[in-house]
Design an enzyme around this catalytic site. Structure first.
Site, short mmCIF file in Angstrom:
data_model
loop_
_atom_site.label_atom_id
_atom_site.label_comp_id
_atom_site.label_asym_id
_atom_site.label_seq_id
_atom_site.Cartn_x
_atom_site.Cartn_y
_atom_site.Cartn_z
NE ARG A 149 -3.40 2.31 2.83
CZ ARG A 149 -3.23 3.15 3.86
NH1 ARG A 149 -2.38 2.87 4.82
NH2 ARG A 149 -3.90 4.27 3.93
CG HIS A 162 -0.81 8.81 3.67
ND1 HIS A 162 -0.95 7.46 3.88
CD2 HIS A 162 -0.39 9.31 4.85
CE1 HIS A 162 -0.62 7.16 5.13
NE2 HIS A 162 -0.27 8.27 5.74
CD GLU A 180 -4.34 7.31 10.28
OE1 GLU A 180 -3.85 8.35 10.75
OE2 GLU A 180 -4.03 6.18 10.68
CG ASN A 221 -4.99 3.23 8.90
OD1 ASN A 221 -5.31 2.30 8.15
ND2 ASN A 221 -4.51 4.37 8.45
CE1 TYR A 254 0.77 2.40 13.41
CE2 TYR A 254 -1.25 3.55 12.80
CZ TYR A 254 -0.02 3.00 12.45
OH TYR A 254 0.39 3.03 11.16
CD GLU A 308 -1.33 3.77 8.17
OE1 GLU A 308 -1.05 4.18 9.32
OE2 GLU A 308 -1.48 4.52 7.20
C1 PNW Z 1 -0.75 7.15 10.86
N1 PNW Z 1 -2.28 10.31 16.18
O1 PNW Z 1 -0.55 8.40 11.39
C2 PNW Z 1 -0.44 7.42 9.42
O2 PNW Z 1 -1.36 6.96 8.49
C3 PNW Z 1 0.97 7.15 9.06
O3 PNW Z 1 1.33 8.02 8.03
C4 PNW Z 1 1.85 7.25 10.28
O4 PNW Z 1 3.21 7.18 9.98
C5 PNW Z 1 1.42 6.15 11.23
O5 PNW Z 1 0.05 6.24 11.53
C6 PNW Z 1 2.19 6.11 12.54
O6 PNW Z 1 1.96 7.26 13.29
C7 PNW Z 1 -1.00 8.80 12.62
O7 PNW Z 1 -1.82 11.39 16.58
C8 PNW Z 1 -0.48 9.99 13.09
O8 PNW Z 1 -3.13 9.66 16.80
C9 PNW Z 1 -0.91 10.51 14.26
C10 PNW Z 1 -1.86 9.81 14.97
C11 PNW Z 1 -2.38 8.62 14.51
C12 PNW Z 1 -1.93 8.11 13.32
#
Ligand code: PNW
Length: 485
Positions: free
Chosen positions: A83, A127, A172, A301, A303, A378
């Site tokens: 991707r 993006h 996002e 996505n 995390y 992601e």
């Molecule tokens: C995502 N937050 O970004 C993006 O899609 C990527 O480009 C990035 O590198 C990756 O996650 C890791 O951070 C985020 O502040 C950036 O919650 C900030 C946030 C979440 C996702």
């Protein structure tokens, strides 16, 4: 999909896509080459104080010139999908008018290279790198930008529609709207809650108009989606006030996008929660019908989860929501919610490690949108990788993170979620936005002094998974000669 076969083996469904993910500004560099003009991220990263160490994407990983090497690494590691995103200012330097052929040629060559390497391309149109000229005309606060996006989508679809099967409109949009125009920690760095809400709507509209343009230009087999960073929000206590705090954040983090995209409406409480800011008169007659386009997959996505409570106004005192340092809250309409650091392990981002959040997210949308396939677009983690004397990087924490989250994906599938693929963030270390190059998310280490790529242990571990479809144990030790393909 048996969750606990006698062996405890976790096998994923046949045809499951094993991918990695990147984005243009984070890897390409070559920002002034072949007609590319500045995007809002060039302007922002070159503004003093906006990124750690003043880092910019000027060179990044050098992917624009080294893409063949990156594709070759994917081939050798056996990763089945990739991707990537297209840089709007390469394809349409002013954000309007005809395409620059050099920009399209770059992506055509990349896609052909991927196909020749047996890697299936998944293309994201946006993006975060809006052409600066469009920002100068108001950016996402202006309705016209949504129409400009649809034109751009059309140009890319005409050029690449015959060879890319998976298309994502936006990545996002929450970050674009609320970090870009609310807290200002992302480009364009504006700090106006109303601008953030307008941007959210215009991004939704861009998705709808873009999806229509793609459908019109793409061949029948192409699949289309959007990638949301839907929030997983948990209450600090069982109180009614904390439950209300969860709803407030869920509304402006997730439902402001997922409700119109999936159901063609905004949640009623979005209007009441933000009534002190705007009357939403920028939403016009048929906008919600436009936004509500049929999709083939929903990209999620994930995390980390958030823990919230009623109370302290967000934006005063140290911020704990993991979205970077700003005196301004990104939470328009939910300013009176406090964020708390969950207990337990964290990554180098300070984000808590909690795979159950990914399970919850997948099962939530599986229930909310039955019939729509899901894609983890992601997931991954930054850690303080330390190369050994030979230059090899052994990163057991990343392997443990991935193992836990992939076990959660497997469990969600076993419980009925129709998940079709997983894209690991990220293929290589790259420019981590306002955190610059210090945060490393890659399976492959990049030495920024000379651009050299070194697959980490996690790259070989993921290779085993991509080849077998069976989740390997998280224990991985390099062999006597180091890691190998
Ligand atoms: C995502 N937050 O970004 C993006 O899609 C990527 O480009 C990035 O590198 C990756 O996650 C890791 O951070 C985020 O502040 C950036 O919650 C900030 C946030 C979440 C996702």
């Amino acid at each position: 999909v048996a969750d606990s076969a006698p062996t405890g083996e976790r096998r994923f469904p046949p045809g499951f896509l094993w991918g990695t993910a990147t984005s243009a500004y984070q890897i390409e560099g070559a920002v002034r080459e072949d007609g590319r003009t500045p995007s809002i991220w060039d302007t922002f990263s070159h503004t003093p104080g906006k990124t750690d160490g003043g880092d910019t994407g000027d060179t990044a990983t050098g992917h624009y010139h080294r893409w063949r090497e990156d594709v070759e690494l994917m081939r050798r590691l056996g990763y089945g999908a990739y991707r990537f995103s297209v840089a709007w200012p390469r394809v349409q330097p002013t954000g309007r008018g005809p395409a620059d052929r050099r920009g399209l040629d770059f992506y055509r060559a990349l896609v052909d290279g991927l196909l020749a390497a047996g890697v299936r391309p998944a293309l994201t149109l946006y993006h975060w790198d809006l052409p600066q000229e469009l920002e100068d005309a108001g950016g996402w606060t202006e309705r016209d930008t949504a129409h400009r996006f649809a034109d751009y989508a059309h140009l890319v679809a005409e050029a690449l529609g015959d060879r890319v099967e998976l298309w994502t409109t936006l990545n996002e949009p929450w970050c674009s709207a609320f970090l870009g125009y609310g807290s200002g920690v992302h480009a364009p760095g504006r700090t106006e809650p109303v601008a953030a809400l307008r941007a959210a709507h215009h991004l939704n509209l861009a998705h709808g108009l873009g999806a229509m343009a793609l459908r019109a230009a793409l061949p029948g087999g192409a699949r289309l989606g959007i990638s949301l960073n839907a929030a997983v929000v948990r209450p600090l206590t069982g109180s009614a006030a904390d439950a209300e705090a969860v709803e407030r954040i869920d509304t402006v983090a997730t439902r402001v996008f997922s409700d119109p995209v999936l159901h063609g409406r905004y949640p009623e409480r979005l209007f009441t929660d933000t009534a002190h800011l705007t009357d939403w008169s920028f939403v016009r007659g048929t906008d919600l019908t436009t936004i509500h386009q049929p999709l083939d997959t929903l990209g999620l996505n994930y995390y980390n989860p958030s823990v919230v409570s009623a109370g302290d106004a967000a934006g005063t005192g140290p911020r704990r929501d993991g979205h970077g340092a700003s005196a301004h809250s990104p939470w328009a309409g939910a300013e009176d919610v406090a964020f708390h650091q969950p207990p337990g392990d964290t990554t180098a981002m300070g984000w808590s490690v909690d795979p159950t959040g990914l399970y919850d997210l997948l099962t939530r949308f599986s229930r909310e949108a039955p019939g729509l396939t899901l894609t983890v677009s992601e997931n991954g983690a930054a850690y303080e990788d330390r190369p050994g004397p030979s230059g090899a990087v052994h990163d057991p924490e990343r392997i443990a993170y991935l193992h836990g989250h992939l076990a959660a994906v497997h469990r969600a599938i076993a419980d009925g979620a129709d998940v079709r693929g997983y894209f690991l963030w990220s293929l290589t270390d790259n420019f981590e936005w306002s955190f610059g190059y210090a945060k490393r998310f890659g399976l492959i280490r990049v030495d920024y002094a000379d651009g050299r790529r070194v697959p980490k242990s996690s790259a070989y571990w993921y290779s085993r998974l991509a080849r077998s479809g069976v989740l390997p144990e998280p224990t991985w030790e390099p062999g006597p000669d180091g890691d190998r393909y």
